[in-house]
Design a protein around this motif. Structure first.
Motif, PDB file in Angstrom:
ATOM      1  N   PHE A   1      -0.683  35.156  31.348  1.00  0.00           N
ATOM      2  CA  PHE A   1      -0.904  34.291  30.188  1.00  0.00           C
ATOM      3  C   PHE A   1       0.257  34.423  29.211  1.00  0.00           C
ATOM      4  O   PHE A   1       0.649  35.521  28.837  1.00  0.00           O
ATOM      5  CB  PHE A   1      -2.207  34.690  29.499  1.00  0.00           C
ATOM      6  CG  PHE A   1      -2.580  33.832  28.320  1.00  0.00           C
ATOM      7  CD1 PHE A   1      -2.851  32.480  28.476  1.00  0.00           C
ATOM      8  CD2 PHE A   1      -2.662  34.379  27.043  1.00  0.00           C
ATOM      9  CE1 PHE A   1      -3.199  31.686  27.396  1.00  0.00           C
ATOM     10  CE2 PHE A   1      -3.015  33.605  25.963  1.00  0.00           C
ATOM     11  CZ  PHE A   1      -3.286  32.253  26.133  1.00  0.00           C
ATOM     12  N   ARG A   2       0.809  33.283  28.797  1.00  0.00           N
ATOM     13  CA  ARG A   2       1.959  33.272  27.892  1.00  0.00           C
ATOM     14  C   ARG A   2       1.593  32.813  26.484  1.00  0.00           C
ATOM     15  O   ARG A   2       2.439  32.845  25.587  1.00  0.00           O
ATOM     16  CB  ARG A   2       3.045  32.344  28.439  1.00  0.00           C
ATOM     17  CG  ARG A   2       3.731  32.869  29.687  1.00  0.00           C
ATOM     18  CD  ARG A   2       4.608  31.803  30.326  1.00  0.00           C
ATOM     19  NE  ARG A   2       5.599  31.274  29.411  1.00  0.00           N
ATOM     20  CZ  ARG A   2       6.876  31.644  29.368  1.00  0.00           C
ATOM     21  NH1 ARG A   2       7.312  32.588  30.180  1.00  0.00           N
ATOM     22  NH2 ARG A   2       7.727  31.076  28.542  1.00  0.00           N
ATOM     23  N   GLY A   3       0.377  32.356  26.278  1.00  0.00           N
ATOM     24  CA  GLY A   3      -0.036  31.933  24.945  1.00  0.00           C
ATOM     25  C   GLY A   3      -0.705  30.579  24.967  1.00  0.00           C
ATOM     26  O   GLY A   3      -0.596  29.812  25.927  1.00  0.00           O
ATOM     27  N   GLY A   4      -1.424  30.290  23.898  1.00  0.00           N
ATOM     28  CA  GLY A   4      -2.115  29.017  23.800  1.00  0.00           C
ATOM     29  C   GLY A   4      -2.446  28.670  22.369  1.00  0.00           C
ATOM     30  O   GLY A   4      -2.313  29.500  21.456  1.00  0.00           O
ATOM     31  N   LEU A   5      -2.877  27.423  22.165  1.00  0.00           N
ATOM     32  CA  LEU A   5      -3.183  26.906  20.838  1.00  0.00           C
ATOM     33  C   LEU A   5      -4.460  26.087  20.875  1.00  0.00           C
ATOM     34  O   LEU A   5      -4.747  25.396  21.859  1.00  0.00           O
ATOM     35  CB  LEU A   5      -2.041  26.000  20.338  1.00  0.00           C
ATOM     36  CG  LEU A   5      -0.629  26.589  20.263  1.00  0.00           C
ATOM     37  CD1 LEU A   5       0.380  25.492  19.983  1.00  0.00           C
ATOM     38  CD2 LEU A   5      -0.553  27.693  19.206  1.00  0.00           C
ATOM     39  N   ASN A   6      -5.208  26.159  19.783  1.00  0.00           N
ATOM     40  CA  ASN A   6      -6.315  25.235  19.513  1.00  0.00           C
ATOM     41  C   ASN A   6      -5.770  24.192  18.538  1.00  0.00           C
ATOM     42  O   ASN A   6      -5.307  24.540  17.453  1.00  0.00           O
ATOM     43  CB  ASN A   6      -7.490  25.993  18.905  1.00  0.00           C
ATOM     44  CG  ASN A   6      -8.742  25.149  18.780  1.00  0.00           C
ATOM     45  OD1 ASN A   6      -8.769  23.992  19.236  1.00  0.00           O
ATOM     46  ND2 ASN A   6      -9.781  25.699  18.178  1.00  0.00           N
ATOM     47  N   LEU A   7      -5.782  22.918  18.946  1.00  0.00           N
ATOM     48  CA  LEU A   7      -5.102  21.860  18.208  1.00  0.00           C
ATOM     49  C   LEU A   7      -6.074  20.996  17.405  1.00  0.00           C
ATOM     50  O   LEU A   7      -7.163  20.661  17.886  1.00  0.00           O
ATOM     51  CB  LEU A   7      -4.325  20.969  19.188  1.00  0.00           C
ATOM     52  CG  LEU A   7      -3.303  21.684  20.070  1.00  0.00           C
ATOM     53  CD1 LEU A   7      -2.734  20.729  21.100  1.00  0.00           C
ATOM     54  CD2 LEU A   7      -2.188  22.292  19.223  1.00  0.00           C
ATOM     55  N   PHE A   8      -5.631  20.619  16.207  1.00  0.00           N
ATOM     56  CA  PHE A   8      -6.439  19.786  15.317  1.00  0.00           C
ATOM     57  C   PHE A   8      -5.567  18.645  14.800  1.00  0.00           C
ATOM     58  O   PHE A   8      -4.674  18.855  13.981  1.00  0.00           O
ATOM     59  CB  PHE A   8      -6.974  20.602  14.141  1.00  0.00           C
ATOM     60  CG  PHE A   8      -7.801  21.789  14.538  1.00  0.00           C
ATOM     61  CD1 PHE A   8      -9.175  21.675  14.667  1.00  0.00           C
ATOM     62  CD2 PHE A   8      -7.201  23.018  14.809  1.00  0.00           C
ATOM     63  CE1 PHE A   8      -9.951  22.768  15.049  1.00  0.00           C
ATOM     64  CE2 PHE A   8      -7.957  24.106  15.188  1.00  0.00           C
ATOM     65  CZ  PHE A   8      -9.340  23.981  15.308  1.00  0.00           C
ATOM     66  N   GLY A   9      -5.798  17.437  15.291  1.00  0.00           N
ATOM     67  CA  GLY A   9      -5.013  16.288  14.871  1.00  0.00           C
ATOM     68  C   GLY A   9      -5.554  15.653  13.613  1.00  0.00           C
ATOM     69  O   GLY A   9      -6.775  15.611  13.394  1.00  0.00           O
ATOM     70  N   LYS A  10      -4.651  15.138  12.776  1.00  0.00           N
ATOM     71  CA  LYS A  10      -5.073  14.473  11.545  1.00  0.00           C
ATOM     72  C   LYS A  10      -5.567  13.051  11.796  1.00  0.00           C
ATOM     73  O   LYS A  10      -6.222  12.456  10.945  1.00  0.00           O
ATOM     74  CB  LYS A  10      -3.911  14.439  10.547  1.00  0.00           C
ATOM     75  CG  LYS A  10      -3.360  15.812  10.173  1.00  0.00           C
ATOM     76  CD  LYS A  10      -4.402  16.669   9.502  1.00  0.00           C
ATOM     77  CE  LYS A  10      -3.796  18.017   9.075  1.00  0.00           C
ATOM     78  NZ  LYS A  10      -4.806  18.916   8.459  1.00  0.00           N
TER      79      LYS A  10
END
Length: 354
Positions: A62-71
């Motif tokens: 695992f190299r990393g991840g994000l939880n994304l929130f668009g406007k």
């Protein structure tokens, strides 16, 4: 709440979003008339919430991840993605009939942010944005030429089952310039379980062949059915169905093989995700293909409705898998993006693979 009960409750919520809400998903009713720039905020995630320092999972790192929130409420529903060779420009298609382009920013090896985000409409043959759910449900994406900024791409759709080739630029996506003929077996696909995964083989004896898989279409033996479309050996291919998983996406590997992204849901156990690698030597018409299980994850790990996968080669020489989750425009689901590095050479099937 005790942890087992918490996991069960979480599984039920994800299950409701995954199984019940997609048919009632609050996709934007209004249609974008053109490209729209928007802001996306990101929260870093660990794949193992209890042990965030852990990086080894199955045969992947695992190299990393994000939880994304668009406007923008048009942000979401991403089911197919492609990356440029550097892994910094992302192109995605949504099941709301839109495309999204963004820059992936890194902090060393780890994903840090999604910047320069632009969302726009996928155009129909008439040059107008796709509108009704029956025509705009795009699921799979495979670059045919160029890169995520300009070129052409194959896009698969369900409900109105079809694969179309789309020229695109920084400001537009389509109209399509041709359709890919579907095999007669595609007539057995359910309305909402169409061609979920497409990948264009880029090297080896099958270079130029488009590989397509339906979500859950099986042969008489219960194995998953797909097709070689075009190329030197068009025809039916079969992948052994392991443990009741369905294919949600596929991507080509530099050596001419494929990686498959798979999903399984049961109310009693929640959602699961699997990644399989198919060697180039296994990709044969008429053969029963099994491949190697690289990772199988339950929802005690940080997964959601994982539907999209792409491959690029990092400057270090590592092959990187980028995964994205389709939130179905549901408040109960998330838009996640995460990356794993793939080991070189053959690996053994993960423990527990059936």
């Amino acid at each position: 709440m005790a942890r087992p009960a918490l996991i069960l409750a979480s599984a039920c919520l994800v299950g409701i979003g995954l199984v019940v809400l997609p048919a009632l998903a609050d996709k934007p009713a209004e249609v974008l008339s053109g490209p729209l720039a928007t802001k996306v905020s990101a929260i870093p995630i660990a794949f193992d919430r209890d042990r965030p320092e852990r990086t080894a999972f199955g045969n992947l790192t695992f190299r990393g991840g994000l939880n994304l929130f668009g406007k923008s409420r048009h942000f979401g529903g991403y089911s197919g993605i492609a990356l440029d060779p550097s892994g910094t420009t992302l192109l995605a298609v949504s099941d709301a009939g839109t495309w999204m382009r963004a820059t992936l920013d890194y902090d060393g090896r780890k994903l840090k942010a999604l910047d320069d985000v632009v969302i726009g409409p996928i155009l129909g043959k008439d040059g107008r944005p796709l509108r009704g759910d029956s025509e705009r449900d795009s699921e799979g994406l495979a670059l045919a030429s160029g890169d995520p900024k300009s070129g052409a791409a194959f896009v698969s759709f369900e409900r109105d089952h079809r694969i179309l080739r789309y020229p695109f630029t920084m400001k537009s996506f389509g109209p399509p310039d041709r359709a890919v003929p579907l095999p007669k077996e595609a007539g057995r696909m359910d309305r909402n379980r169409g061609i979920e995964a497409i990948a264009l083989v880029r090297s080896g004896r099958l270079a130029g062949t488009l590989v397509a898989f339906s979500e859950g279409l099986t042969d008489k033996n219960g194995n998953l059915q797909g097709w070689f479309l075009g190329g030197s050996t068009p025809g039916v291919i079969t992948v052994r169905r392991l443990g009741g998983f369905d294919i949600t996406d596929a991507a080509s590997l530099p050596d001419g093989g494929l990686v498959l992204l798979e999903r399984r849901f049961r109310y009693s156990e929640g959602v699961k995700m699997r990644i399989r690698r198919i060697a180039a030597s296994e990709l044969k018409r008429g053969a029963l293909i099994e491949g190697e299980v690289l990772l199988e994850a339950e929802d005690n790990l940080n997964i959601d409705n994982m539907e999209a996968i792409a491959v690029h080669r990092a400057a270090s020489g590592e092959t990187i898998l980028t995964l994205m989750a389709d939130d179905n425009f549901s408040a109960l689901q998330r838009t996640l993006i995460m990356q794993f590095s793939l080991p070189d050479g053959p690996v053994l099937a993960a423990p527990g693979a059936q």
